[in-house]
Scaffold this active site. Sequence first.
Site, PDB file in Angstrom:
ATOM      1  N   ASP A  13      37.190  47.718  40.688  1.00  0.00           N
ATOM      2  CA  ASP A  13      36.080  47.082  41.409  1.00  0.00           C
ATOM      3  C   ASP A  13      36.336  47.155  42.913  1.00  0.00           C
ATOM      4  O   ASP A  13      35.447  47.486  43.693  1.00  0.00           O
ATOM      5  CB  ASP A  13      35.926  45.611  41.001  1.00  0.00           C
TER       6      ASP A  13
ATOM      7  N   ASP B 226      34.956  40.792  33.824  1.00  0.00           N
ATOM      8  CA  ASP B 226      34.206  41.912  34.363  1.00  0.00           C
ATOM      9  C   ASP B 226      32.895  42.105  33.604  1.00  0.00           C
ATOM     10  O   ASP B 226      32.896  42.379  32.401  1.00  0.00           O
ATOM     11  CB  ASP B 226      35.070  43.173  34.245  1.00  0.00           C
TER      12      ASP B 226
ATOM     13  N   THR C 184      28.652  44.070  39.058  1.00  0.00           N
ATOM     14  CA  THR C 184      27.996  44.249  37.763  1.00  0.00           C
ATOM     15  C   THR C 184      27.424  42.944  37.217  1.00  0.00           C
ATOM     16  O   THR C 184      26.326  42.927  36.677  1.00  0.00           O
ATOM     17  CB  THR C 184      28.973  44.836  36.727  1.00  0.00           C
ATOM     18  N   THR C 185      28.170  41.859  37.380  1.00  0.00           N
ATOM     19  CA  THR C 185      27.676  40.580  36.882  1.00  0.00           C
ATOM     20  C   THR C 185      26.435  40.170  37.661  1.00  0.00           C
ATOM     21  O   THR C 185      25.447  39.695  37.092  1.00  0.00           O
ATOM     22  CB  THR C 185      28.761  39.491  37.027  1.00  0.00           C
TER      23      THR C 185
END
Length: 552
Positions: free
Chosen positions: A397, A66, A99-100
Site C-alpha cells: 500500500d 486491507d 481500497t477500503t
Amino acid sequence: MATANMNGQQVLILPEGSSRMIGRDAQRTNIAVAYAVASAVRTTLGPKGMDKMLVSDMGDIVITNDGATILEEMHLEHPAGKLVVEVAKAQDKEVGDGTTTAAAIAGELLKNAGDLLDQNIHASTIVKGYRAASGKASEYLKTIGEKVDPKDKPTLVKIAEVSLGSKSAGVGTSKSHLANLVVDAILMVADDKGTSLDIDIEQIKIEKKEGGSTDDTSLIRGIIVDKEIVHTGMPKEIKNAKVALVDTAFEIEKPETDTKIEITAPEQLTAFLRQEEDILKSMVDKIAATGANVLFCQKGIDDLAQHFLAKKGIAAVRRVKKSDMEKLARATGAKLISSLDDATKDDIGFAGVVEEKKIAGEAMVFVKECKNPKSVTLFIRGGSEHVVNEVERACKDALGSVSSVIEEGMYVTGGGSAEIELAEKLRAYAREIGGREQLAVDAFAKALEVVPKTLAESAGMDAIDTLVSLRAKHNEGLKTFGVDVHAGKIGDMAKIGVIEPVKVKRQAIVSASEAAEMILRIDDVIASRGRPQMPPGGPGGMGGMGGMGDMD
Ligand code: ADP
Ligand code: MG
C-alpha cells in the site's frame, strides 16, 4: 417464470429454470447487497479500524485490515457484491492504496441512491448527478491539493507512514523504519527524468521470511534469490562480486531418444567420459575467462561442472527464475549471456557482496551493495507468518501511495478533511445546478462524508457531532481539519502530518462512482438455469443469490 406478455398472449423467452428480477426489485436487491458488502469492510478504515479474520473452507486463516484482501477472500457470489470487489481491486491495481475508502464510498453512494429512488427520482437522473459530482470532485481535489517535490523525502516518508499506519498489526512501532525503507526503495529504482521521476514498482521485489521482528526488515540494494549455492566447495561469501548471468545449461545435452553406445574396450569408456568432461570444462573456462566469480544460471548445472566451477573459485546458483534473472541484470548491470562462446567481460555485472545466508533454516543468496541498482529488494521480517503477510500488504500500500504522489506531485490532508472539504464544495455546486440533479449531487456529497464519519466512529467519537463541528471549521476556512483518531477529537491534519496522495483520493472517488452508476443502471437481473435458485425473500441476502455468476 420469465415470460413476456403481448396482446394477452404469454410467451416463454427464457429457458425453464432461469430466474429473473426486474425494475425496482432488481435495483433494491443490488443496492442492498452492495451496501452490505461495503459495510463489512468499512469498519477497518483508518489507524483505529478493526482487523478481520478470514477463514477459508480449507481452514487457512488470514488476518488483515486491507480492504482489497478482505473483499477478495470473501469469495462473493452475488454480481452486485462482485462489482464492489472490482472497485477495490481496480483501486489496488491503479494506485495500491485507498481500497477500503473506495468500497465504503461506493456502498454509501448506493445507499443514498436507494433513498432517492424511493422518492421517485429516476435512476438515470441519479446517474447523471453522480457523474457530474464525481467530475467536480476531481477538479476540486486539484484546487485543495498541495504540491510536493518528488525528491522531498521527509514529505514522502510522512505519506508512507500514513499509508502504513492504518495496518496496525505488525507495523506498530516499526512504522517510521518501514516508511523510510519504502521511500528509499522507490527513490533507488526511480528513473530521473529531470523534473519528474519515472517509477516501475515491479522493480521493487518483496521477499519475506518469518522470524526476527518487523524492525529487522531491511532494504537490500540488490536482489535476494531464494536458492542456495550449489556446491559445498564454492565460496559462500564473495566480496566485490563479478556476476555472470547465463540462461543456458551447464550440462551435456542428452539425446531425446534412447541411444546406445557400444563400448568394447576400457579405453573407449575413458575416452568417452573424458570427452564429456572436456565439454563441461570448456564451458566453465569460458565463464572464468570473463572474470566472473559468481554465476547465476537459469538452467541446471551438472555435478561435474559444479566441481570445475568450485575449483575455479566461482560460486554458482542454478535454476534461477527468469524474473529473478531480469532483476539481477537491473541490479548488477550484468547482461544475460545466451551463448557461452560470445561471453565477454562486458557482460559481467557488479555487486559489493554476494553471500549465502541461512534465514530461518533456509539458504538464500543475497546479492547486495550493488552500484546504483535499478532493482532492489524489501526483505520483510516479523514474528509470525500472519505478521509478515500483513506487513507485506502494508508495504505494498505504501509503495503504491508514495509512487502515486510522486507521479502526480500533489497531496491532500487526510483524516476525512479532504472529504469534508469536497462535500461542502459539492453542496455549493448542487445549489447552483438546482433541479432534481441537485438532490443527486447532495447525495454524493453526503456519501463522501462516510470517511470522516467512520474514522470518528473508530475512535469512539460521536459521528454526528464530529461531522457538524468539522463542517463548521471548514466553513470558517480551516480546510485541513479532520478527525485526529489518536487524540479522539477533531484537529488540523496538516499539523499532525496526516497527508495522502491526490491520486489515491481521486481514484477512490471516481471508481466508487463508476461502480455505483453501473449498479444503478441495472433494472433486470437474469440468472441462467442450472444454478441454485434465488432464495425466497431475495433482497438483503448477501452471497445467498448464487447462480447469477454468469451475469458479470
Ligand atoms: P484504505 O484501504 O482506504 O487506504 P485505510 O485503513 O488505510 O483504508 O485508512 C485510510 C484512511 O485513514 C484515510 O482516510 C486516512 O486519511 C485516514 N488516516 C490515516 N492515518 C490517520 C490518522 N493518524 N489520523 C486520522 N486519520 C488517518
Ligand atoms: Mg490505506
